[in-house]
Design an enzyme around this catalytic site. Structure first.
Site, short mmCIF file in Angstrom:
data_model
loop_
_atom_site.label_atom_id
_atom_site.label_comp_id
_atom_site.label_asym_id
_atom_site.label_seq_id
_atom_site.Cartn_x
_atom_site.Cartn_y
_atom_site.Cartn_z
N GLY A 1 1.46 5.70 -14.03
CA GLY A 1 1.02 5.38 -15.41
C GLY A 1 0.21 5.67 -14.91
N GLU B 1 7.09 8.35 -8.72
CA GLU B 1 7.78 7.22 -9.22
C GLU B 1 9.57 7.73 -8.41
OE1 GLU B 1 5.45 8.37 -11.42
OE2 GLU B 1 5.16 7.31 -12.95
N1 CAA Z 1 1.04 -1.94 -8.28
C1 CAA Z 1 0.70 -3.71 -8.10
N2 CAA Z 1 -0.13 -3.12 -7.38
C2 CAA Z 1 -0.70 -2.25 -5.96
C3 CAA Z 1 0.06 -0.49 -6.88
C4 CAA Z 1 0.72 -0.50 -7.51
N3 CAA Z 1 1.56 0.49 -8.87
N4 CAA Z 1 -0.68 0.51 -6.21
C5 CAA Z 1 -1.33 0.21 -4.92
N5 CAA Z 1 -1.61 -1.92 -5.41
C6 CAA Z 1 -1.67 -2.46 -4.66
C7 CAA Z 1 -1.19 -2.39 -3.17
O1 CAA Z 1 0.17 -3.51 -3.30
C8 CAA Z 1 -2.52 -3.45 -2.04
O2 CAA Z 1 -2.60 -4.11 -3.14
P1 CAA Z 1 -2.48 -5.92 -1.70
O3 CAA Z 1 -3.32 -6.36 -0.90
O4 CAA Z 1 -2.46 -7.59 -2.47
O5 CAA Z 1 -1.09 -6.01 -0.85
C9 CAA Z 1 -3.27 -3.21 -2.88
O6 CAA Z 1 -3.03 -2.79 -4.82
C10 CAA Z 1 -3.90 -1.71 -2.12
O7 CAA Z 1 -2.77 -0.94 -1.78
P2 CAA Z 1 -2.16 -0.92 -0.22
O8 CAA Z 1 -2.65 -1.25 0.69
O9 CAA Z 1 -1.54 0.38 -0.80
O10 CAA Z 1 -3.79 0.51 -0.06
P3 CAA Z 1 -3.12 2.37 0.50
O11 CAA Z 1 -4.46 2.32 1.03
O12 CAA Z 1 -2.31 2.17 1.88
O13 CAA Z 1 -2.25 2.89 -0.39
C11 CAA Z 1 -1.82 3.78 -2.81
C12 CAA Z 1 -2.83 3.23 -2.37
C13 CAA Z 1 -1.22 5.44 -1.90
C14 CAA Z 1 -2.24 4.66 -4.05
C15 CAA Z 1 -0.78 3.14 -2.44
O14 CAA Z 1 -0.63 1.44 -2.84
C16 CAA Z 1 0.47 3.45 -3.45
O15 CAA Z 1 1.15 4.18 -3.30
N6 CAA Z 1 0.43 2.91 -4.38
C17 CAA Z 1 1.82 2.63 -5.41
C18 CAA Z 1 1.70 3.74 -6.29
C19 CAA Z 1 2.93 4.49 -6.85
O16 CAA Z 1 4.15 4.25 -6.99
N7 CAA Z 1 2.16 4.48 -8.31
C20 CAA Z 1 3.64 4.83 -9.23
C21 CAA Z 1 3.64 2.87 -10.13
S1 CAA Z 1 5.32 3.28 -11.02
C22 CAA Z 1 4.89 3.88 -13.09
O17 CAA Z 1 3.48 3.82 -13.26
C23 CAA Z 1 6.19 4.02 -14.19
C24 CAA Z 1 5.27 4.41 -14.92
O18 CAA Z 1 5.69 5.75 -15.38
C25 CAA Z 1 5.04 3.69 -15.94
#
Ligand code: CAA
Length: 257
Positions: free
Chosen positions: A108, A131
């Site tokens: 997003g 995603e």
């Molecule tokens: N939603 C909720 N929480 C999230 C988040 C997300 N998309 N991305 C990161 N966070 C949170 C983590 O849970 C973590 O919180 P906690 O410490 O409480 O566990 C905090 O942010 C830091 O994240 P990481 O520990 O994972 O940090 P990192 O440096 O190791 O990695 C990252 C960073 C690569 C961004 C990884 O967090 C990640 O892969 N995040 C998800 C990305 C993703 O999949 N996005 C797509 C979401 S679905 C979507 O967007 C649908 C749509 O089209 C509308």
């Protein structure tokens, strides 16, 4: 208006909106989308603001939809979700939206970038539609806008593999307008927004509308819209002022009428 998930400041005709959920890498929960949409609707009526910069700050733009919030929704919950309505409200904003992107713009977050009209990226920016790793697909225009913006090969690669692209690749693919050092991203986006905010607002609005139309219409319909808007602008005082200022070799004083 007070907000929980965004911060705002304004100067020189530009409103800067900073996504403010650092504990979740600025994950776009429903409240954030609603607050952003509410704010933009309010700015629509504010004649002092000519352009808006959206940023996540120095480290991360946005890591996507809030996965923890999304996890609680079943199919009926997703079907009744208010999020598509808020995304549409953001897309309908008539003034220029400029993204200043540092760090991750994922899911997003990348889709929010594509709701913006111009993207300035720090050379630390990473764009992706991951995603697929969650067993879903982009849900806020990522399949449609990405392919129209960067073309089939890169869009397919990003959406099907979930792999991220860096700022340089995003620039060459046309997702990004300029790349800068991370310390200058917001400054450069603000400078550009201020330049646009000084332009005649009705012409800016109609130019944005006509340009965006090219994404969704055939050439003939797009050219018709362009011509109608071009004609409409002939009735504005700002057009008279712009042309008179050119003739008289002075700076124009646009009034938005
Ligand atoms: N939603 C909720 N929480 C999230 C988040 C997300 N998309 N991305 C990161 N966070 C949170 C983590 O849970 C973590 O919180 P906690 O410490 O409480 O566990 C905090 O942010 C830091 O994240 P990481 O520990 O994972 O940090 P990192 O440096 O190791 O990695 C990252 C960073 C690569 C961004 C990884 O967090 C990640 O892969 N995040 C998800 C990305 C993703 O999949 N996005 C797509 C979401 S679905 C979507 O967007 C649908 C749509 O089209 C509308």
């Amino acid at each position: 208006m007070t907000f929980e998930t965004i911060k705002t400041s304004s100067a020189k005709g530009v409103l800067t909106v900073t996504l403010n959920r650092p504990e979740a890498f600025n994950a776009l929960n429903t409240l954030l989308l609603k607050e952003l949409a509410d704010l933009l609707e309010q700015v629509e009526q504010d004649h002092e603001i000519g352009a808006v910069v959206v940023t996540g700050g120095a480290k991360v733009f946005a890591a996507g939809a809030d996965i923890k919030e999304m996890a609680a929704l079943d199919a009926v919950g997703v079907m009744n979700d208010a999020r598509p309505k808020h995304w549409r409200r953001i897309y309908q904003f008539s003034k220029p939206l400029i993204a200043a992107v540092n760090g991750y713009a994922l899911g997003g977050g990348c889709e929010l970038v594509m709701h913006c009209d111009i993207v300035i990226a720090g050379d630390n920016a990473l764009f992706g539609q991951p995603e697929i790793n969650l067993g879903i697909i982009p849900g806020a225009g990522g399949t449609q806008r990405l392919i129209r913006t960067v073309g089939k090969p890169l869009a397919m690669k990003m959406v099907l593999s979930g792999e991220m692209i860096d700022a340089k690749t995003a620039l060459s693919a046309g997702l990004v307008a300029e790349v800068t050092i991370p310390e200058k991203t917001i400054e450069r986006a603000t400078e550009l927004a201020q330049t646009i905010a000084r332009k005649p607002p009705i012409a800016v609005r109609l130019a944005k509308e006509a340009l965006l139309k090219a994404f969704e219409t055939d050439l003939e319909s797009g050219l018709n819209l362009e011509r109608k808007s071009f004609t409409l602008l002939a009735a504005t005082e700002d057009r008279q002022e712009g042309i008179a200022a050119f003739m008289e070799k002075r700076k124009p004083n646009f009034k938005g009428c």
